[in-house]
Scaffold this motif. Sequence first.
Motif, PDB file in Angstrom:
ATOM      1  N   GLN A 508       0.826  -1.206   0.000  1.00  9.48           N
ATOM      2  CA  GLN A 508       0.000   0.000   0.000  1.00  9.48           C
ATOM      3  C   GLN A 508       0.862   1.259   0.000  1.00  9.48           C
ATOM      4  O   GLN A 508       0.386   2.351   0.294  1.00  9.48           O
ATOM      5  N   CYS A 509       2.131   1.083  -0.421  1.00 14.18           N
ATOM      6  CA  CYS A 509       3.053   2.203  -0.644  1.00 14.18           C
ATOM      7  C   CYS A 509       3.167   3.096   0.597  1.00 14.18           C
ATOM      8  O   CYS A 509       3.340   4.308   0.474  1.00 14.18           O
ATOM      9  N   PHE A 510       3.059   2.506   1.764  1.00 16.38           N
ATOM     10  CA  PHE A 510       3.212   3.187   3.046  1.00 16.38           C
ATOM     11  C   PHE A 510       2.151   4.256   3.292  1.00 16.38           C
ATOM     12  O   PHE A 510       2.339   5.119   4.144  1.00 16.38           O
ATOM     13  N   SER A 517       5.482  13.276   2.352  1.00 16.19           N
ATOM     14  CA  SER A 517       6.869  13.712   2.129  1.00 16.19           C
ATOM     15  C   SER A 517       7.851  12.561   2.359  1.00 16.19           C
ATOM     16  O   SER A 517       8.842  12.425   1.637  1.00 16.19           O
ATOM     17  N   GLU A 518       7.574  11.712   3.359  1.00 19.87           N
ATOM     18  CA  GLU A 518       8.463  10.583   3.631  1.00 19.87           C
ATOM     19  C   GLU A 518       8.278   9.466   2.617  1.00 19.87           C
ATOM     20  O   GLU A 518       9.218   8.738   2.316  1.00 19.87           O
ATOM     21  N   ILE A 519       7.074   9.325   2.078  1.00 17.45           N
ATOM     22  CA  ILE A 519       6.854   8.359   0.991  1.00 17.45           C
ATOM     23  C   ILE A 519       7.695   8.750  -0.217  1.00 17.45           C
ATOM     24  O   ILE A 519       8.311   7.898  -0.876  1.00 17.45           O
ATOM     25  N   CYS A 520       7.731  10.036  -0.505  1.00 18.27           N
ATOM     26  CA  CYS A 520       8.564  10.528  -1.619  1.00 18.27           C
ATOM     27  C   CYS A 520      10.040  10.242  -1.361  1.00 18.27           C
ATOM     28  O   CYS A 520      10.779   9.840  -2.272  1.00 18.27           O
ATOM     29  N   HIS A 521      10.486  10.439  -0.126  1.00 19.69           N
ATOM     30  CA  HIS A 521      11.883  10.136   0.208  1.00 19.69           C
ATOM     31  C   HIS A 521      12.164   8.643   0.104  1.00 19.69           C
ATOM     32  O   HIS A 521      13.257   8.236  -0.323  1.00 19.69           O
ATOM     33  N   TRP A 522      11.186   7.823   0.530  1.00 22.48           N
ATOM     34  CA  TRP A 522      11.356   6.374   0.395  1.00 22.48           C
ATOM     35  C   TRP A 522      11.544   5.993  -1.079  1.00 22.48           C
ATOM     36  O   TRP A 522      12.413   5.161  -1.416  1.00 22.48           O
ATOM     37  N   LEU A 523      10.751   6.594  -1.958  1.00 20.86           N
ATOM     38  CA  LEU A 523      10.891   6.327  -3.386  1.00 20.86           C
ATOM     39  C   LEU A 523      12.253   6.790  -3.900  1.00 20.86           C
ATOM     40  O   LEU A 523      12.904   6.085  -4.681  1.00 20.86           O
ATOM     41  N   ALA A 524      12.699   7.958  -3.444  1.00 17.62           N
ATOM     42  CA  ALA A 524      13.996   8.483  -3.884  1.00 17.62           C
ATOM     43  C   ALA A 524      15.134   7.570  -3.456  1.00 17.62           C
ATOM     44  O   ALA A 524      16.038   7.249  -4.246  1.00 17.62           O
ATOM     45  N   VAL A 525      15.109   7.134  -2.212  1.00 20.02           N
ATOM     46  CA  VAL A 525      16.141   6.239  -1.699  1.00 20.02           C
ATOM     47  C   VAL A 525      16.142   4.923  -2.475  1.00 20.02           C
ATOM     48  O   VAL A 525      17.197   4.380  -2.819  1.00 20.02           O
ATOM     49  N   ASN A 529      19.295   3.482  -5.167  1.00 19.20           N
ATOM     50  CA  ASN A 529      20.102   2.398  -4.626  1.00 19.20           C
ATOM     51  C   ASN A 529      19.673   1.048  -5.181  1.00 19.20           C
ATOM     52  O   ASN A 529      18.669   0.922  -5.866  1.00 19.20           O
ATOM     53  N   GLN A 530      20.451   0.037  -4.828  1.00 22.31           N
ATOM     54  CA  GLN A 530      20.158  -1.333  -5.227  1.00 22.31           C
ATOM     55  C   GLN A 530      18.995  -1.880  -4.392  1.00 22.31           C
ATOM     56  O   GLN A 530      18.635  -1.297  -3.364  1.00 22.31           O
ATOM     57  N   PRO A 531      18.414  -3.013  -4.796  1.00 13.42           N
ATOM     58  CA  PRO A 531      17.247  -3.538  -4.084  1.00 13.42           C
ATOM     59  C   PRO A 531      17.468  -3.813  -2.605  1.00 13.42           C
ATOM     60  O   PRO A 531      16.524  -3.752  -1.812  1.00 13.42           O
ATOM     61  N   ASP A 532      18.718  -4.087  -2.197  1.00 17.51           N
ATOM     62  CA  ASP A 532      18.964  -4.394  -0.785  1.00 17.51           C
ATOM     63  C   ASP A 532      18.667  -3.209   0.125  1.00 17.51           C
ATOM     64  O   ASP A 532      18.415  -3.377   1.321  1.00 17.51           O
ATOM     65  N   PHE A 533      18.644  -1.993  -0.418  1.00  8.26           N
ATOM     66  CA  PHE A 533      18.410  -0.811   0.406  1.00  8.26           C
ATOM     67  C   PHE A 533      16.989  -0.801   0.963  1.00  8.26           C
ATOM     68  O   PHE A 533      16.727  -0.226   2.024  1.00  8.26           O
ATOM     69  N   ILE A 534      16.044  -1.431   0.265  1.00  8.05           N
ATOM     70  CA  ILE A 534      14.678  -1.510   0.782  1.00  8.05           C
ATOM     71  C   ILE A 534      14.656  -2.355   2.057  1.00  8.05           C
ATOM     72  O   ILE A 534      13.902  -2.073   2.994  1.00  8.05           O
ATOM     73  N   LEU A 535      15.501  -3.376   2.102  1.00  8.22           N
ATOM     74  CA  LEU A 535      15.625  -4.173   3.320  1.00  8.22           C
ATOM     75  C   LEU A 535      16.092  -3.319   4.488  1.00  8.22           C
ATOM     76  O   LEU A 535      15.539  -3.379   5.590  1.00  8.22           O
ATOM     77  N   TYR A 536      17.111  -2.500   4.240  1.00  2.82           N
ATOM     78  CA  TYR A 536      17.654  -1.668   5.312  1.00  2.82           C
ATOM     79  C   TYR A 536      16.641  -0.601   5.734  1.00  2.82           C
ATOM     80  O   TYR A 536      16.599  -0.212   6.901  1.00  2.82           O
ATOM     81  N   PHE A 537      15.840  -0.165   4.788  1.00  2.00           N
ATOM     82  CA  PHE A 537      14.773   0.784   5.118  1.00  2.00           C
ATOM     83  C   PHE A 537      13.778   0.132   6.083  1.00  2.00           C
ATOM     84  O   PHE A 537      13.358   0.745   7.068  1.00  2.00           O
ATOM     85  N   GLN A 575      17.211   8.526   9.258  1.00  2.00           N
ATOM     86  CA  GLN A 575      17.530   7.103   9.256  1.00  2.00           C
ATOM     87  C   GLN A 575      18.516   6.707   8.158  1.00  2.00           C
ATOM     88  O   GLN A 575      18.967   5.565   8.128  1.00  2.00           O
ATOM     89  N   LEU A 576      18.858   7.634   7.264  1.00  2.00           N
ATOM     90  CA  LEU A 576      19.759   7.309   6.159  1.00  2.00           C
ATOM     91  C   LEU A 576      21.116   6.789   6.638  1.00  2.00           C
ATOM     92  O   LEU A 576      21.637   5.814   6.068  1.00  2.00           O
ATOM     93  N   PRO A 577      21.727   7.386   7.684  1.00  2.00           N
ATOM     94  CA  PRO A 577      22.992   6.828   8.177  1.00  2.00           C
ATOM     95  C   PRO A 577      22.861   5.375   8.643  1.00  2.00           C
ATOM     96  O   PRO A 577      23.787   4.580   8.458  1.00  2.00           O
ATOM     97  N   VAL A 578      21.719   5.037   9.231  1.00  2.91           N
ATOM     98  CA  VAL A 578      21.481   3.648   9.661  1.00  2.91           C
ATOM     99  C   VAL A 578      21.463   2.726   8.451  1.00  2.91           C
ATOM    100  O   VAL A 578      22.095   1.656   8.447  1.00  2.91           O
TER     101      VAL A 578
END
Length: 602
Positions: A508-510, A517-525, A529-537, A575-578
Amino acid sequence: MLVFEDYDVGTWCCLQSLVSFLTEVASTPCGLYALAQEDSVLQDLLTTLFQYSYVPWEHPAFRHVVSLITAVWQGASVLAEESYRILTRPLCNLWSEFEDPLALMSGSERKQIEATQHFINVIYTFIPNLQGIMALLSEPDSSSEGTLVDTDMAPRTLAELLTFDSTVEPWHYISLLTLRALTTNMDVCLYLNSTIKYQEKLLKLQSENMSESEIEESRMKSNSVNKCIIIDKCSLLRHQILIATYAVGGPSERILPAVVIDAEHLDGDGESNLFCSLPPPKLASATRKMRSTRLKGQTDIQRFLQDTKQGLHDASWLSHARRAYRASCSDDIKGSVLLDLLEQVAKLSSNSQYQLSAPLQESKYGVLSPEECLGVQVVIRYGVELHLLQESPQNEENLTQLLCLLKHRKCETFQGLDWFAATVFLLCGGNMERCQSCIGNISALPVTPFLWPAHASAKDNLQSLSQHSAMFGHILELLIKMELPLAFSALQLAGASWWLICRQWMAQCFWNVLDWSEICHWLAVSILNQPDFILYFCVSLLQHIQPKILQAASEGNLWEQIMCAPMEGFHVGDQLPVMEKLAKRYRTSVLHHLLTSLNSTT
C-alpha cells in the motif's frame, strides 16, 4: 489431511513429528516458499493443525506460522474451507470469561479485558493477508457440523461478528475492536466497505444513538439540530473508525480521535464532534494537522539534476547523485524533482530483464472491481487534501483509466488496489502522459519487483509466493534478529512477522504509515540504490519504533501499537545513516542473494 486416529501409536508419533517438522519449516519465508512448490503440502498441514481437538491460539509460534501459511493461496483456500471452526476456541474463551459467575460476582474486569485482547491478537494474525480475511469471511458449508459458541447470544463466525446486528454486549464492542483491527489493512478496508458496507452501518448506529433529552454529562449536542448524541465507549470507537477509514494520511497529516470521553470531542460551544453522515462536517473533520513543509528553495539534488541532465549517466554519476541527495534529505522533495530523478536514473538501466510486460498497453481485463472504484475515491480525496490534485471530475476518469491499463489478468476476486500506481498518479498530478512516462522509467529499474510488487511479474498468479519475495522476507527476518534482537523477540512473542507487516505496508506504498513527504523520500532512496536498500529501510522502521514496541509488548498490545499507531517522528533523512551502515556491513552477501532469486523468478 493426516488423520492420526487411523494409525497405531508408533505411526502416530512419526506423523506427529512430521507435522512438527513441516510446521517448523513453514515458519520461515524460504521454508514456506519451498513447501508451496509441493502439491497440497501446505493445505494438508494447515487443515491438520486446525482440526486438532485443541488449537493452541495462545501460543505465539502457532499464530506466527498460521500467519505465514495463510499469506499464500494454499493457506487461504484452507481458511475458506475451515472458516466455521477456525475461531471456535478464541470465541468460546471470550464468551466464557464474560459469563463466568465468579468474575461477575467479583466485579473484576481484568480477565475479560485480557480475553478480549487475546481475541483481537488472533484477528491481527490474518490482517497482513487480504485473501486470508476474505476466506475467513466466506460463508461456511451449511453441512458443516458444530457451532462456534453454544448460545444464541454470540456470533458463530467472523462474518456474523461484523454484521453489527446485535447490540448485546460485549459483542458489539468486540465487533468494533475487530473492525478497527481489520481496517488497518487498506485493501481489507476497501473490501469490507464494499461487501458489508460498514461505514453505512456505523453511521446508522451513530444516528440511532441520539436523544432529545436534556444535556447530561454523557449526553452532548451533536451536529444534528436540537438533538443530543450519547457519548459512550461504543460511539467513540465508531467515531474513531469512521475517521480512520475516511481520512488518509501519515502521522503529521491526520489525527485519530481518542476513544475516551474528554474535551477533545467537544468544540468551543460544548458541542460534540461526532457525526452521522459522510463527508464529516468541518467541525468533526479536524483530523488534518497543519504540517510545516521543509522546503528551502533549490536543493542540492535539484541543482545536480539540472546541471547533469544532458551529461553522461554512469556509475560515477549515480554516486554523485547519492551524495547530492544525502545533502538534501532533510528537506521535502518535490514531486517534479523525484520524477526528474527517476528519468535520469532510468538511463543507467538499459538491461531489460527486469522490465515489466507492456504495462500501459490496452488491456482486455480493463474493468475495475467495486472495491477498486472505492479505492479511486480514496486516492482522489487524499490527492486533493495534499493539493497534489485540483478538484475535477477528470481525476477519477484518469485514475480509473490508468488502473484499467495496468490490469494484466482476469481476477475473479478482489486482489487489492494498485497503491503504487495510485502514488505515481498523485506524483504526476493526475497527468496521464506523465504517468505513462514515469511508469516506463520505473519498469527499467532492478528495484522495481520489490518496489512495485503488484506488477513485479505480470504472468504469475497474484497470490503465489515468488522466490525473490521469499528471499526478501528471509533476509529481513535475519537482519532484525541480528541488529534488533529485543524487537525481534518481542515480535516473536506476539506471533508477528515483520516481513508480512512490511510486505503489507509496501503493497500500500506506506499510505497511512508515513507522511507523503516521507513516501517521496522512500521512493527516492529506492530509486538511487540497489534492491537491498529496501531491506535496510524496513530495518530502520523497526529500529525507530523499537522503544514503543517493547513497551507495548509488556502490556500485551504490540499488534495494536504497530498497526494502529503511526510512525510518528520518522524521517528518512534521520535514518539514512542507519541504512548506509547496514549496506556497508551486509551488501555483498545480501545483494547477491536478492539478485540471484530475482533472476530465478524472471
